[in-house]
Design an enzyme around this catalytic site. Structure first.
Site, PDB file in Angstrom:
ATOM      1  N   GLU A 205     -23.928   6.611  12.164  1.00 20.93           N
ATOM      2  CA  GLU A 205     -23.222   7.890  12.081  1.00 20.93           C
ATOM      3  C   GLU A 205     -22.326   8.120  13.286  1.00 20.93           C
ATOM      4  O   GLU A 205     -21.930   9.240  13.571  1.00 20.93           O
ATOM      5  CB  GLU A 205     -24.234   9.039  11.939  1.00 20.93           C
ATOM      6  N   LYS A 338     -28.845  18.896   1.375  1.00 26.88           N
ATOM      7  CA  LYS A 338     -28.001  17.736   1.070  1.00 26.88           C
ATOM      8  C   LYS A 338     -27.768  17.768  -0.427  1.00 26.88           C
ATOM      9  O   LYS A 338     -28.719  17.620  -1.214  1.00 26.88           O
ATOM     10  CB  LYS A 338     -28.744  16.449   1.438  1.00 26.88           C
TER      11      LYS A 338
HETATM   12  C1  2PG Z   1     -30.963  12.556   7.741  1.00 32.42           C
HETATM   13  C2  2PG Z   1     -29.678  11.873   7.287  1.00 32.42           C
HETATM   14  C3  2PG Z   1     -28.502  12.247   8.143  1.00 32.42           C
HETATM   15  P1  2PG Z   1     -29.782   9.754   5.817  1.00 32.42           P
HETATM   16  O1  2PG Z   1     -32.026  11.934   7.795  1.00 32.42           O
HETATM   17  O2  2PG Z   1     -30.960  13.754   7.993  1.00 32.42           O
HETATM   18  O3  2PG Z   1     -28.736  11.986   9.507  1.00 32.42           O
HETATM   19  O4  2PG Z   1     -29.836  10.492   7.230  1.00 32.42           O
HETATM   20  O5  2PG Z   1     -28.526  10.152   5.152  1.00 32.42           O
HETATM   21  O6  2PG Z   1     -29.862   8.295   6.115  1.00 32.42           O
HETATM   22  O7  2PG Z   1     -30.986  10.241   5.044  1.00 32.42           O
HETATM   23 MG    MG Z   2     -33.194  13.819   8.279  1.00 33.55          MG
END
Ligand code: 2PG
Ligand code: MG
Length: 433
Positions: A205, A338
């Site tokens: 990231e 998300k």
């Molecule tokens: C998280 C995300 C973003 P990933 O764990 O919060 O940092 O990671 O998209 O790999 O789940």
């Molecule tokens: Mg996370």
């Protein structure tokens, strides 16, 4: 009707890790077009919507041929003639057609791209930027960002066990100022890595690649970077961690911190993080325990949830039901939102609404696999979520979101209010007063 869906199209594009992902384009009868790209996680919870991949040899199994075909076939036929302004109706139709609880058949990556593209199309038909379309005339805040300085865990070959070492500037007057302070810290951290012979590139990231001897060593380096930047730790700049403890739990309820050569049960894991909270200016912690360890999450909340934000990511997976269940157990005070974890815009919004009813905070978040898509900058603002997490302060798939927030701030003009301390649950906000 000008918001009637005329066409839905899917195509394979590429994400920030060079992996295939799904882009959807929704065209309305009135001529408006909306487009969105599905992001992809690396540290994923088992209860997330399914990111449908083709498997096999091609692209390391990461192909999205089936998901793209679902957009161009079944989903396109299903949504043609429907009203793009009826987001809930579109999302429910896709979920129902899918027939599984986690969108495993059509693919959460297919549904999220279409769901977001339809939202963009509806905003375009409205003649409004997405954030304003979502705000519907209500006064909304520019979100407080948490920004990664060191990236570890699943995003950096597990060089550190803790995944994200981030900073937050809740006392900045504007997001512009928060970015400027963060840029200073990010630069100072790079200098520190160079001076100590640890400069080894960037993590997934965009954070500095973590060459550290222990997890606490990384925390100390972050504190030192803040000091070197000329800003005051615990005053102007606070630390935020995503432990992503799901990745440390082998499935047996034991947490293994490889870098520290330590193994803990749930209680000891919570205590380990409590020690960091005592020694460092930590304002926010995400996933201190794994996805099914609600008791551990509740214990962490009892111990330090009064003054520290405790975010559920893999444990809540942007699911309103899981948010309510956690709150009933006294576990957590903030939800990570998300959209692709939920699979549709409506489900993600429901998780955010649940958190709001509980007096919790909400952080709209990117994934480790991202693109030029800037939808989340608009969602975080238009939904008045209060906070946003995008990754680091480098690499254009991250900077595109930060820069979009600057444009939104400018468009709001005198109305632009930065969330600042108001972004947190009440007791955490009170600690900043
Ligand atoms: C998280 C995300 C973003 P990933 O764990 O919060 O940092 O990671 O998209 O790999 O789940
Ligand atoms: Mg996370």
């Amino acid at each position: 009707m000008k918001t009637t869906i005329a066409a839905v199209r899917g195509r394979q594009v590429w994400d920030s890790r060079g992996r295939p992902t799904v882009e959807a384009e929704v065209t309305l009868a009135g001529g408006a077009v909306g487009r969105a790209i599905a992001p992809a996680g690396a540290s994923r919870g088992a209860h997330e919507a399914i990111d449908l991949r083709d498997g096999g040899e091609r692209f390391g199994g990461m192909g999205v041929g089936r998901a793209t075909a679902a957009v161009n076939g079944e989903i396109a036929r299903l949504l043609a003639g429907r009203d793009a302004a009826d987001q809930a109706g579109l999302d429910a139709a896709m979920a129902e057609a899918d027939g599984t609880p986690n969108l495993a058949r059509l693919g959460g990556n297919a549904t999220v791209a279409v769901s977001l593209a339809a939202l963009h199309a509806a905003a375009a038909a409205d003649g409004l930027p997405l954030w304003a379309h979502l705000a519907q005339g209500r006064k909304v805040r520019i979100p407080l960002p948490e920004i990664q300085i060191f990236g570890g865990g699943a995003h950096a070959g597990r060089r550190t066990d803790v995944q994200d070492f981030m900073v937050m500037c809740p006392r900045a007057a504007t997001i512009r100022e928060a970015f400027e302070v963060t840029a200073d810290v990010f630069r100072a951290a790079g200098r520190l890595m160079e001076e100590t012979g640890r400069l080894a590139g960037a993590a997934d990231e965009g954070g500095w690649w973590p060459v550290f001897d222990s997890n606490e060593d990384a925390l100390a380096a972050l504190l030192r970077s803040i000091e070197m930047s000329g800003h005051r730790p615990g005053e102007d700049v606070f630390i935020s961690l995503d432990v992503a403890a799901n990745e440390l739990d082998g499935g047996d309820g034991r947490y293994r911190l490889g870098l520290d050569g330590a193994e803990y049960g749930s209680e000891a894991m919570v205590e380990r993080v409590a020690g960091w909270v005592r020694r460092y200016p930590i304002l926010s912690i995400e996933d201190p325990v794994s996805q099914d360890d609600l008791a551990g999450f509740a214990a962490a909340t009892r111990q330090y949830g009064e003054r520290v934000q405790l975010i559920g990511d893999d444990i809540l997976v942007t699911n309103a039901e899981r948010v309510r269940r956690a709150a009933d157990a006294g576990a957590g005070n903030a939800v990570l939102v998300k959209v692709n974890q939920a699979g549709t815009v409506s489900r993600a919004k429901a998780a955010l609404d649940a958190s709001r009813e509980l007096g919790w905070a909400a952080i709209v978040s990117a994934r480790s696999g991202e693109t030029e898509d800037v939808s989340i900058a608009h969602l975080a603002t238009g939904w008045d979520a209060g906070q946003i997490k995008v990754g680091s302060f480098s690499r254009s798939e991250r900077m595109a979101k930060w820069n979009e927030l600057l444009r939104i701030e400018e468009a709001m003009g005198a109305d632009a209010a930065f969330a600042g301390p108001s972004a947190f649950a009440a007791s955490v906000a009170a600690g900043l007063a």
